[in-house]
Scaffold this motif. Structure first.
Motif, short mmCIF file in Angstrom:
data_model
loop_
_atom_site.label_atom_id
_atom_site.label_comp_id
_atom_site.label_asym_id
_atom_site.label_seq_id
_atom_site.Cartn_x
_atom_site.Cartn_y
_atom_site.Cartn_z
N ASN A 448 -5.10 -10.26 0.60
CA ASN A 448 -6.18 -9.27 0.68
C ASN A 448 -6.38 -8.73 2.09
OD1 ASN A 448 -7.90 -7.78 -1.01
ND2 ASN A 448 -9.68 -8.92 -0.35
N THR A 449 -5.41 -8.93 2.96
CA THR A 449 -5.48 -8.40 4.32
C THR A 449 -4.93 -6.98 4.35
OG1 THR A 449 -5.10 -10.64 5.16
CG2 THR A 449 -4.86 -8.83 6.72
N VAL A 450 -5.65 -6.08 5.00
CA VAL A 450 -5.25 -4.68 5.08
C VAL A 450 -4.07 -4.53 6.04
CG1 VAL A 450 -5.96 -2.36 5.81
CG2 VAL A 450 -7.54 -3.82 4.51
N ALA A 451 -3.09 -3.71 5.65
CA ALA A 451 -1.94 -3.41 6.50
C ALA A 451 -1.74 -1.90 6.54
CB ALA A 451 -0.68 -4.09 5.98
N VAL A 452 -1.42 -1.36 7.72
CA VAL A 452 -1.12 0.07 7.86
C VAL A 452 0.27 0.22 8.47
CG1 VAL A 452 -3.53 0.75 8.06
CG2 VAL A 452 -2.25 0.20 10.13
N PHE A 453 0.94 1.32 8.07
CA PHE A 453 2.32 1.53 8.52
C PHE A 453 2.71 2.98 8.25
CE2 PHE A 453 1.94 -0.38 4.38
CZ PHE A 453 2.64 0.47 3.55
N PRO A 454 3.72 3.52 8.97
CA PRO A 454 4.15 4.91 8.76
C PRO A 454 4.57 5.15 7.31
CG PRO A 454 5.07 4.03 10.79
CD PRO A 454 4.43 2.88 10.10
N LYS A 455 4.29 6.37 6.83
CA LYS A 455 4.53 6.68 5.42
C LYS A 455 5.99 6.64 5.02
CE LYS A 455 0.52 9.58 4.34
NZ LYS A 455 0.07 10.93 3.94
N LYS A 456 6.83 7.24 5.82
CA LYS A 456 8.25 7.41 5.46
C LYS A 456 8.37 8.02 4.06
CE LYS A 456 9.92 3.74 8.49
NZ LYS A 456 10.68 2.46 8.59
N GLU A 457 9.25 7.44 3.23
CA GLU A 457 9.47 8.04 1.90
C GLU A 457 8.65 7.36 0.81
OE1 GLU A 457 12.54 4.71 2.32
OE2 GLU A 457 11.49 6.18 3.58
N PHE A 458 7.77 6.45 1.18
CA PHE A 458 7.04 5.66 0.19
C PHE A 458 5.83 6.42 -0.35
CE2 PHE A 458 8.97 2.65 3.27
CZ PHE A 458 9.97 2.17 2.42
N GLN A 459 5.32 5.93 -1.51
CA GLN A 459 4.23 6.61 -2.20
C GLN A 459 3.11 5.63 -2.56
OE1 GLN A 459 4.29 9.93 -2.57
NE2 GLN A 459 6.34 10.00 -1.65
N ILE A 460 1.93 6.17 -2.83
CA ILE A 460 0.83 5.34 -3.32
C ILE A 460 1.27 4.65 -4.61
CG2 ILE A 460 -1.48 5.43 -4.36
CD1 ILE A 460 -2.20 7.58 -2.36
N GLY A 461 1.00 3.35 -4.69
CA GLY A 461 1.39 2.58 -5.86
C GLY A 461 2.68 1.81 -5.68
N ASP A 462 3.40 2.04 -4.58
CA ASP A 462 4.63 1.30 -4.31
C ASP A 462 4.31 -0.07 -3.73
OD1 ASP A 462 6.28 3.35 -5.12
OD2 ASP A 462 6.68 4.10 -3.10
N PHE A 463 5.08 -1.08 -4.14
CA PHE A 463 5.10 -2.36 -3.45
C PHE A 463 6.21 -2.26 -2.40
CE2 PHE A 463 3.35 -3.67 -7.59
CZ PHE A 463 2.26 -4.42 -7.18
N VAL A 464 5.88 -2.50 -1.14
CA VAL A 464 6.87 -2.32 -0.08
C VAL A 464 6.91 -3.55 0.83
CG1 VAL A 464 6.79 0.19 -0.04
CG2 VAL A 464 5.17 -1.10 1.36
N GLU A 465 8.08 -3.78 1.40
CA GLU A 465 8.26 -4.84 2.39
C GLU A 465 7.88 -4.30 3.77
OE1 GLU A 465 9.24 -8.05 1.89
OE2 GLU A 465 9.23 -7.70 -0.27
N VAL A 466 6.94 -4.96 4.44
CA VAL A 466 6.43 -4.48 5.72
C VAL A 466 6.59 -5.58 6.77
CG1 VAL A 466 4.43 -3.61 6.98
CG2 VAL A 466 4.76 -2.98 4.58
N LYS A 467 7.30 -5.26 7.85
CA LYS A 467 7.43 -6.17 8.99
C LYS A 467 6.22 -5.97 9.90
CE LYS A 467 9.55 -8.96 11.97
NZ LYS A 467 10.83 -8.53 12.61
N ILE A 468 5.43 -7.03 10.10
CA ILE A 468 4.21 -6.94 10.88
C ILE A 468 4.55 -7.09 12.36
CG2 ILE A 468 1.90 -7.87 11.28
CD1 ILE A 468 2.41 -6.54 8.51
N THR A 469 4.17 -6.10 13.14
CA THR A 469 4.51 -6.08 14.58
C THR A 469 3.29 -6.25 15.47
OG1 THR A 469 4.33 -3.65 14.56
CG2 THR A 469 6.53 -4.61 14.20
N ASP A 470 2.10 -5.99 14.92
CA ASP A 470 0.89 -6.08 15.74
C ASP A 470 -0.30 -6.24 14.80
OD1 ASP A 470 -0.76 -6.14 17.92
OD2 ASP A 470 -0.38 -4.08 18.57
N CYS A 471 -1.49 -6.44 15.37
CA CYS A 471 -2.67 -6.59 14.52
C CYS A 471 -3.95 -6.40 15.32
CB CYS A 471 -2.68 -7.97 13.86
SG CYS A 471 -2.96 -9.33 15.03
N THR A 472 -5.03 -6.14 14.61
CA THR A 472 -6.37 -6.28 15.15
C THR A 472 -6.98 -7.48 14.42
OG1 THR A 472 -7.47 -4.90 13.49
CG2 THR A 472 -6.47 -3.77 15.38
N SER A 473 -8.27 -7.71 14.58
CA SER A 473 -8.89 -8.83 13.88
C SER A 473 -9.03 -8.56 12.39
CB SER A 473 -10.27 -9.13 14.47
OG SER A 473 -11.13 -8.01 14.32
#
Length: 487
Positions: A448-473
């Protein structure tokens, strides 16, 4: 649960089925505008109300100015929530003065608590409808049309709205709520829910599975099983939970409990993420944790309200768990689901709370290190046992100081939790555009942690693999690489 007392998100407005065009007005279409405040259950209830109104010839509109029916689904969990609703009702009435036809109604917990006061003393609404009386709205609107009092706040021992197919409002088409229980039998001394929503009862599992199947057919990717206390779900063919002890031995033996329902849903929809909210520490079982461990599509996240870390205060709150029992449950969660995200509800400054009680709360937070939490200063609610029996003796300045310390502590722990993700590749369900950048997607991990990343070719509703490079609290930042085969 409070199902997350005021879900603690900023108040949103509901209603996106039609823009309320001028052509619709000319054709005589009845337009209804719905605003919802408070917990997730209120938002789910508004979707039931929208369905009932649809059957009565209404369409839901985003346009307040064009609506002939304005309904506010209300929350009574905190004084601030009620104040917000009152301001909105005053605003609606200012608009109503300049319109020939406009009906204003109040729904939900605040309607249940204040009943005739809205109609008779303040005269700021035309109809008042409690949480168990939504099916009566068409009849009540007829009463309004004939200048008669329109109020129904009767609580029910059977109503679950399991026969109503909700109309999804303000939906992203990805996530949806599915109610599985209504009401609450846990008489926490600070809480109005048992008085505004009545006794606890569970919904027919067949109707739950049918609703989830319908959501799957429509392309939804995540559902949240919803209730004031989902872990006490109990289906044995009907009746209140308290009546279970009188049920036949066969009914008791074949009863469906929450862990059974959770497994049924997970198996029926393996490609859909399953969440649930809210859990009560006294009722969460090891069986539920084992089901979570078994099924990949059940999210590794538990909202587990504790309210205080002091045994003395927990007793005064009539919480049916101790500090030690809660910590033992946390230990079990960490053992069975090591990467489980855990969040909390916490009340600062409950009556009689001492500095040591407050320190006990801070110490408990250090023990658990929650991912995030929903934190409030105590607000006395009329009608509750605490309001009747316990003097609100903690000064506001002390409440605010303790609350700020709780919030600061939680921010430290949230930072620890998000930093642990840096360097990992996680599965994220894309839900919407990032609030800060239309070039980025926003979604959530299984925790349930929020993640943000560049859109690229992905769409709302996609399950995507995201490499975490940074964070806030509060937020993970990363790069999506591919569509995920996980959920």
């Amino acid at each position: 649960m409070p199902v997350k007392e005021i879900k603690k998100n900023p108040t949103q407005h509901n209603g996106t089925l039609t823009k309320g065009s001028q052509s619709e007005k000319r054709s005589g279409t009845k337009l209804a505008y719905i605003e919802s405040y408070g917990c997730q259950m209120n938002f789910a209830d508004s979707e039931v109300v929208a369905s009932i109104l649809s059957g009565d010839g209404y369409q839901i509109t985003e346009s307040l100015q064009e609506a002939s029916l304005v309904l506010v689904n209300t929350c009574s969990i905190r004084e601030k929530a009620e104040q917000t609703v009152r301001k909105r009702l005053e605003y609606f009435n200012s608009i109503k003065k300049n319109k020939t036809e406009m009906t204003v109604g109040v729904l939900g917990c605040m309607a249940e608590r204040l009943k005739h006061q809205f109609l008779e003393e303040e005269k700021i609404v035309d109809l008042v409808v409690g949480p168990d009386a939504y099916k009566d709205i068409p009849n009540l609107l007829q009463e309004v049309a004939h200048d008669r009092e329109a109020v129904n706040v009767l609580l029910s021992k059977e109503e679950t709205y399991g026969d109503i197919a909700p109309i999804r409002l303000n939906s992203n088409g990805v996530s949806a709520f599915v109610s599985i229980t209504r009401g609450c039998d846990n008489m926490c001394t600070f809480c109005v829910v048992p008085f505004t929503r009545g006794r606890e009862r569970s919904r027919d599992p067949k109707s739950i599975l049918e609703e989830i199947h319908d959501l799957a057919q429509k392309g939804y990717k995540e559902i949240t099983l919803l209730g004031q206390n989902v872990d006490s779900y109990l289906w044995y063919g009907g009746g209140l939970k308290k009546d279970f002890v009188k049920a036949s031995p066969l009914q008791q033996k074949t009863a469906l409990r929450f862990e059974n329902l959770l497994a049924l849903v997970a198996e029926a929809q393996p490609k859909i993420r399953i969440r649930f909210s809210t859990s009560n520490p006294q009722d969460m079982s090891l069986e539920v944790l084992k089901v979570m461990q078994k099924y990949e599509n059940i999210c590794n996240y538990i909202h587990l309200p504790v309210q205080s870390g002091s045994n003395s205060i927990l007793k005064k709150m009539n919480r049916q768990h101790t500090r030690e029992e809660y910590m033992k449950l946390i230990d079990s969660i960490r053992e069975i689901i090591p990467d489980c995200g855990i969040s909390h509800d916490m009340i600062a400054g409950f009556p009689t709370e001492t500095d040591q009680d407050h320190q006990d709360t801070l110490d408990l937070m250090d023990y658990v290190q929650y991912d995030f939490g929903f934190m409030f200063a105590y607000s006395e609610r009329p009608g509750t046992l605490a309001a009747r029996k316990i003097e609100d003796d903690v000064p506001e300045t002390v409440k605010k100081k303790r609350l700020s310390q709780i919030i600061e502590k939680q921010q430290q722990h949230s930072r620890i939790r998000t930093q642990a993700f840096v360097g990992q590749t996680v599965c994220v369900l894309i839900e919407k555009e990032s609030k800060r950048s239309n070039a980025h997607w926003s979604g959530r991990t299984t925790q349930n942690t929020v993640a943000v990343f560049p859109k690229k070719e992905f769409q709302i509703g996609d399950f995507v693999e995201v490499k975490i490079t940074d964070c806030t609290s509060a937020t993970l930042i990363g790069e999506a690489s591919k569509i995920s085969n996980r959920v």
